[in-house]
Design an enzyme around this catalytic site. Sequence first.
Site, short mmCIF file in Angstrom:
data_model
loop_
_atom_site.label_atom_id
_atom_site.label_comp_id
_atom_site.label_asym_id
_atom_site.label_seq_id
_atom_site.Cartn_x
_atom_site.Cartn_y
_atom_site.Cartn_z
N CYS A 179 22.50 84.65 121.74
CA CYS A 179 21.38 85.72 121.82
C CYS A 179 21.99 87.06 121.23
CB CYS A 179 21.25 86.33 123.35
SG CYS A 179 22.58 86.02 124.50
N HIS B 158 19.87 92.74 125.55
CA HIS B 158 21.41 93.33 125.18
C HIS B 158 21.45 94.42 124.30
CE1 HIS B 158 22.43 89.69 127.06
NE2 HIS B 158 22.67 88.87 126.00
#
Lengths: 358, 358
Positions: A137, A250
């Site tokens: 990710c 994130h």
Amino acid sequence: MKSPSNRPESHPLTVAVVGATGLIGQMMLTLLTEREFPVGELRPLAASAGDRSVSFAGRQWPVREATPEAFEGVDIALFSAGGGPSKLLAPEAAKRGALVIDNSSTWRQDPGVPLVVVDVNSEDAANHEGIIANPNCSTMQLVPLLKALRDSVGLERVIVDTYQSVSGTGGKAVKELETQIKAYAAGQPLEHAVYPHQIAFNALPEIDVFRDDGYTKEEWKLLVESRKILHLPELPLSATCVRVPVVASHSEAVHVETTRPIDPATARELFAREPGVIVVDDPATHAYPLATDAADRDEVFVGRIRQDTSLPGGRGLAFWVVSDNRRKGAATNAVQIAELVLRRGWLAPASQRLARAS
Amino acid sequence: MKSPSNRPESHPLTVAVVGATGLIGQMMLTLLTEREFPVGELRPLAASAGDRSVSFAGRQWPVREATPEAFEGVDIALFSAGGGPSKLLAPEAAKRGALVIDNSSTWRQDPGVPLVVVDVNSEDAANHEGIIANPNCSTMQLVPLLKALRDSVGLERVIVDTYQSVSGTGGKAVKELETQIKAYAAGQPLEHAVYPHQIAFNALPEIDVFRDDGYTKEEWKLLVESRKILHLPELPLSATCVRVPVVASHSEAVHVETTRPIDPATARELFAREPGVIVVDDPATHAYPLATDAADRDEVFVGRIRQDTSLPGGRGLAFWVVSDNRRKGAATNAVQIAELVLRRGWLAPASQRLARAS
């Protein structure tokens, strides 16, 4: 570039989702629905079947045990069940004719497995032999921007420090943060089990295991995956990966040293031109990418784009990148890979397609 | 180095605290008590006196309005009431013979005002003319480590990305995070007023105002304050400063390019030798500096010390620095400056001491 004559895949497909009851598995089902992927039969698989089922396309599909035989007749197998099942079962699925799109780190560094971010290195997917790896990710949201800079002004060195959400760890970690938050609100002690320390009101500089060189595996992944995806096997990159008390998305603070000068206005234009990238960069109105805004979105958001004033001659930029780690960082890109191979006629392994063509 | 003959300051002093009811003002009172600073009379001051008092040394001291006259007879004035009062009143206090130790950013870049981190550039304090500036919290915890590297291997370039707690904004921001946390736990909507966006479950890349070059003033402060404290007026440094949902302690991911090679083991030794610095660096036991551990401590904690592998020849380090922004980042260093000037006989302005000596 479409070749409709070569699309046996346009009819509904049998799609297996390994880890279908997990956080990313569930997100994959959401994405298959949202993007109207041509699923004829869904085959939800898990390490133990239990007596569970998953909801998809208006009906319940019983969860089956993930065995080699469970992949018979499967066209595409989306894996998100951790490294163990991927290592064991991805070759079994591929052997039975399924194209595996694997979200674990198991196959990413295998020279025979393409590591693909759609619209960054889509062409690499053509070379698969039954397995395509989905990057980590934190890498996923960074590489579209690095690609734009690589192509325009060249990359010399990248520094990235991350602010990663707990959903990157999985559903249990989301639960742990929520439990700590509720305990705090109730004036009760905060307990932890998923993370080695309390995550509420904290910043943990440990994601994945530590390596001998002092970097974590998450930090190392950012290095080696960026290099592989960008076809820059020597790219210098150093990262510090940090878990913060955020549920979804994130964030990353990025500092890039470039070969040739580039100014922020040019970078904004370049970034905005990348598919799936949205520039949010108006400090005067407090507009910049935010974890809460990126949640449930499929795009990568970039802002705070400015000259890196610690480098001479305009040869550097600093910026801030945010994306939903459950979506573009995992499930979205996996489904985009599936769409890509269908669209381009790459569902079969490269060697079979080559044999067929000759 | 002590000169007891020249210490009129050994008797109890009259100490003013401007902003005595604020978060840092209160912490200053705590520090004066903890460190047994020789306070004879406490003079708590605030923009408006109201009908308030503060608790100190076992009794209540009424808060007085911060006027120029309020500084008559004051030996040391600790300012932590924001830029406005510091600009207006610090010269008035100094004119009346008080030594001002100012926690605002107003005087930090004034060439006639020393900007001091005790044990980093203590000697600079000797040159004051009535005002000594206390650096910004994010700078404070970084410079002891940069000093160690400057002295041993030389500094070429510094990248720092911060994870800053809400207490850096003040008491209202702590309240805002807590209110959002409690609203979340109760399933109610999250409201914000102190910050331009929700801070709970988020990471805000905006601290202080934006400058024309796209950096925030907080990021700019890290640059110019580090340069002044370290006596390196050209030091290249780039920062991204980010607010995270942490109550106390700032964390920083730091990447330093050095002139000569240095390995992590050597850096650990160097850092451990710095006064007020504690090395916490044992990945095998998940031991690294943490915001929650650093809270209510006066030291700077450093860990995750490793070679920056994006630089050739071992000429770089990456590490993780954490310190309580209310303490070393603000109140502790202010009181340490007061202790320093007393110990060294530097309470009077440099020009007066020089005149006296000649």
